[in-house]
Design a protein around this motif. Structure first.
Motif, PDB file in Angstrom:
ATOM      1  N   GLY A   1     -22.999  -2.056 119.650  1.00 60.21           N
ATOM      2  CA  GLY A   1     -24.393  -1.716 119.874  1.00 60.21           C
ATOM      3  C   GLY A   1     -24.565  -0.334 120.472  1.00 60.21           C
ATOM      4  N   LEU A   2     -23.605   0.561 120.195  1.00 56.62           N
ATOM      5  CA  LEU A   2     -23.634   1.913 120.752  1.00 56.62           C
ATOM      6  C   LEU A   2     -23.702   2.946 119.636  1.00 56.62           C
ATOM      7  CD1 LEU A   2     -20.801   1.459 123.420  1.00 56.62           C
ATOM      8  CD2 LEU A   2     -23.281   1.377 123.819  1.00 56.62           C
ATOM      9  N   LYS A   3     -24.193   4.125 119.966  1.00 60.73           N
ATOM     10  CA  LYS A   3     -24.282   5.201 118.992  1.00 60.73           C
ATOM     11  C   LYS A   3     -23.368   6.361 119.344  1.00 60.73           C
ATOM     12  CE  LYS A   3     -29.057   4.211 117.626  1.00 60.73           C
ATOM     13  NZ  LYS A   3     -30.437   4.756 117.506  1.00 60.73           N
ATOM     14  N   ASP A   4     -23.158   6.569 120.636  1.00 58.19           N
ATOM     15  CA  ASP A   4     -22.355   7.706 121.105  1.00 58.19           C
ATOM     16  C   ASP A   4     -20.948   7.226 121.414  1.00 58.19           C
ATOM     17  OD1 ASP A   4     -21.272   9.948 122.180  1.00 58.19           O
ATOM     18  OD2 ASP A   4     -22.802  10.214 123.746  1.00 58.19           O
ATOM     19  N   ARG A   5     -19.953   7.852 120.758  1.00 54.81           N
ATOM     20  CA  ARG A   5     -18.565   7.456 120.958  1.00 54.81           C
ATOM     21  C   ARG A   5     -18.132   7.637 122.403  1.00 54.81           C
ATOM     22  NH1 ARG A   5     -15.808   7.585 115.984  1.00 54.81           N
ATOM     23  NH2 ARG A   5     -16.939   9.501 115.476  1.00 54.81           N
ATOM     24  N   ALA A   6     -18.716   8.607 123.098  1.00 58.06           N
ATOM     25  CA  ALA A   6     -18.317   8.892 124.486  1.00 58.06           C
ATOM     26  C   ALA A   6     -18.654   7.728 125.416  1.00 58.06           C
ATOM     27  CB  ALA A   6     -19.012  10.161 124.949  1.00 58.06           C
ATOM     28  N   LYS A   7     -19.660   6.892 124.996  1.00 57.59           N
ATOM     29  CA  LYS A   7     -20.069   5.788 125.860  1.00 57.59           C
ATOM     30  C   LYS A   7     -19.135   4.582 125.797  1.00 57.59           C
ATOM     31  CE  LYS A   7     -24.975   6.929 126.051  1.00 57.59           C
ATOM     32  NZ  LYS A   7     -26.363   6.457 125.842  1.00 57.59           N
ATOM     33  N   ILE A  28     -10.370   1.660 126.147  1.00 57.65           N
ATOM     34  CA  ILE A  28     -10.511   2.181 124.790  1.00 57.65           C
ATOM     35  C   ILE A  28     -10.339   3.703 124.818  1.00 57.65           C
ATOM     36  CG2 ILE A  28     -12.113   2.501 122.860  1.00 57.65           C
ATOM     37  CD1 ILE A  28     -13.331  -0.214 123.625  1.00 57.65           C
ATOM     38  N   LEU A  29      -9.409   4.193 123.985  1.00 63.70           N
ATOM     39  CA  LEU A  29      -9.146   5.624 123.873  1.00 63.70           C
ATOM     40  C   LEU A  29      -9.917   6.243 122.719  1.00 63.70           C
ATOM     41  CD1 LEU A  29      -5.272   5.546 124.414  1.00 63.70           C
ATOM     42  CD2 LEU A  29      -7.048   6.063 126.116  1.00 63.70           C
ATOM     43  N   GLY A  30     -10.234   5.424 121.707  1.00 63.39           N
ATOM     44  CA  GLY A  30     -10.950   5.929 120.551  1.00 63.39           C
ATOM     45  C   GLY A  30     -11.290   4.801 119.601  1.00 63.39           C
ATOM     46  N   CYS A  31     -12.260   5.059 118.697  1.00 57.72           N
ATOM     47  CA  CYS A  31     -12.650   4.052 117.704  1.00 57.72           C
ATOM     48  C   CYS A  31     -13.478   4.714 116.621  1.00 57.72           C
ATOM     49  CB  CYS A  31     -13.434   2.927 118.356  1.00 57.72           C
ATOM     50  SG  CYS A  31     -15.047   3.439 118.982  1.00 57.72           S
ATOM     51  N   ASN A  32     -13.737   3.995 115.560  1.00 53.14           N
ATOM     52  CA  ASN A  32     -14.593   4.533 114.498  1.00 53.14           C
ATOM     53  C   ASN A  32     -16.038   4.067 114.690  1.00 53.14           C
ATOM     54  OD1 ASN A  32     -14.299   1.868 113.781  1.00 53.14           O
ATOM     55  ND2 ASN A  32     -13.833   2.267 111.632  1.00 53.14           N
ATOM     56  N   LYS A  33     -16.943   4.554 113.823  1.00 55.26           N
ATOM     57  CA  LYS A  33     -18.358   4.226 113.959  1.00 55.26           C
ATOM     58  C   LYS A  33     -18.625   2.729 113.735  1.00 55.26           C
ATOM     59  CE  LYS A  33     -20.427   8.694 112.855  1.00 55.26           C
ATOM     60  NZ  LYS A  33     -21.321   9.459 111.932  1.00 55.26           N
ATOM     61  N   TYR A  34     -17.801   2.097 112.924  1.00 58.27           N
ATOM     62  CA  TYR A  34     -17.971   0.661 112.659  1.00 58.27           C
ATOM     63  C   TYR A  34     -17.891  -0.123 113.962  1.00 58.27           C
ATOM     64  CZ  TYR A  34     -17.512  -3.814 110.174  1.00 58.27           C
ATOM     65  OH  TYR A  34     -17.713  -5.076 109.697  1.00 58.27           O
TER      66      TYR A  34
END
Length: 392
Positions: free
Chosen positions: A44-50, A32-38
């Motif tokens: 089940g994650l809050k931090d995009r970096a994870k 995964i290179l990127g995604c939105n908050k949805y």
């Protein structure tokens, strides 16, 4: 849009974070290179970096990772993909998503991965399934209402002979209060062993060979009843045999009436033979009358024609009697004497002559006995037997 997306600028995520669907992009190996908050919430994650750098095999929907990876590879080869994908959330809930994916390219147009959007359609799917189930339930209710008015036993059983369902006729036949009292029972619960064994053998034959029709004898309240049963295989949605379905019509009364029916058919056959004989003799008599009339015409040089009004002539009983005896060469005097004996009252020859002159001649438009008999014969209005007189 994703192809020009700056992964380093967090402000660029604001737009896609506001969309109520999962948006993501991955490299060719599935990282995964990127995604939105949805999507973060889905995982089940809050931090995009994870989530950056992880594959589907490392997230909560790993049980479906093979399917997702296969779809991603197909996108990189063919250009696009649309289809349903399932996700297991950390709380154990399963959701269904409709995904649309396309190729992710670099500035030179080289495919470097995939980009996709997945919409949660779980509620819509459940609604559709509920609607389908409701439609099935409604259809089943209609079918039950239809078979409940059939005056014959209708039933279906599983491969072990347990009753799965039946109509009201069968419920009433066994004196049950409702269908639930019969469902789950076998013929051995309802009939004597020897009768149940015969029925069971027939059911087995039907499951093996297909449709079959036969008579089955059963006993209710110490009375033997005879049923004509038609049975066929009961199939599931895949065409697999799962039991039998049948209908049984009570033919006891018909069987008992067979002898009477045979006698009736014999009587009718004899009566038909008599009718055919009468027709033959009547035809012969008509031929004789026509021959006699032809002879008279040749001698007198006259010939009568039939018009549309003649075809509508109707006769009273007395007129038919008179014509009949005239065709037998009886005079008015003879006819009066015959009728006096038959009806046990005095008839004068003048009465018969009046029937001829004032009723028959005008109706037929003729002026003598020969013409009268000729036209009546042509119109087939001369009775064959005295019993054929009109009742008017």
């Amino acid at each position: 849009m994703i192809n020009q997306f700056n992964f380093e600028d967090e402000n660029n995520y604001k737009l896609i974070d506001a969309i109520g669907a999962s948006i993501y992009w991955k490299d060719k190996e599935g990282h995964i290179l990127g995604c939105n908050k949805y999507m973060l919430k889905m995982a089940g994650l809050k931090d995009r970096a994870k989530i950056i750098g992880k594959t589907d095999y490392e997230l909560c929907w790993k049980n479906y990772a093979d399917e997702i990876r296969a779809a991603d590879i197909s996108v990189m080869k063919t250009g696009s993909y649309t289809g349903e994908e399932r996700v297991n959330f950390p709380n154990g809930e399963q959701r269904i998503y409709f995904s649309t994916k396309t190729q992710l390219r670099d500035a030179k147009g080289n495919v470097i991965g995939i980009a996709g959007v997945s919409f949660d359609i779980t509620d819509q799917k459940k609604f559709v399934e509920q609607e389908k189930q409701q439609a099935v339930n409604n259809e089943q209710m209609k079918i039950m209402q239809i078979i409940d008015v059939v005056n014959a036993s209708i039933y279906w059983k599983d491969k072990s002979g347990h009753i799965l369902g039946c109509n009201k006729y069968m419920v009433d036949m066994f004196g049950a209060k409702d269908r639930r009292e019969l469902i789950g029972k076998t013929d051995y619960d309802l009939y004597p062993p020897e009768i149940a064994g015969t029925i069971s053998k027939m059911d087995t034959l039907v499951m093996k060979d297909g449709p079959h029709e036969s008579e089955e004898q059963v006993i209710f309240n110490d009375e033997e009843r005879i049923y004509l049963s038609a049975k066929n295989r009961l199939l599931d949605n895949y065409g697999k045999v799962i039991g039998i379905v049948g209908t049984s019509i009570d033919i006891t009364a018909q069987k008992k009436a067979n002898q009477l029916q045979l006698e009736k058919e014999t009587y009718l056959a004899e009566k038909n033979a008599q009718k055919e004989l009468i027709k033959f003799v009547d035809a012969m008599q008509q031929m004789m009358n026509e021959f006699r009339i032809k002879t008279i015409n040749e001698k007198t040089g006259t010939k009568l024609e039939i018009n549309d009004l003649d075809k509508n002539i109707t006769l009273t009983n007395r007129e038919s009697q008179t014509l009949y005896y005239l065709s037998l060469n009886k005079s008015p005097k003879d006819i009066a004497a015959i009728l006096s004996i038959i009806e046990n009252k005095k008839f004068a020859p003048a009465t018969i002559q009046a029937v001829i002159n004032k009723q028959l001649y005008p109706k037929f438009g003729v002026y003598n006995i020969g013409q009268l008999l000729e036209k009546a014969s042509m119109l087939k209005l001369i009775p064959f037997l005295p019993g054929d007189f009109n009742s008017k």
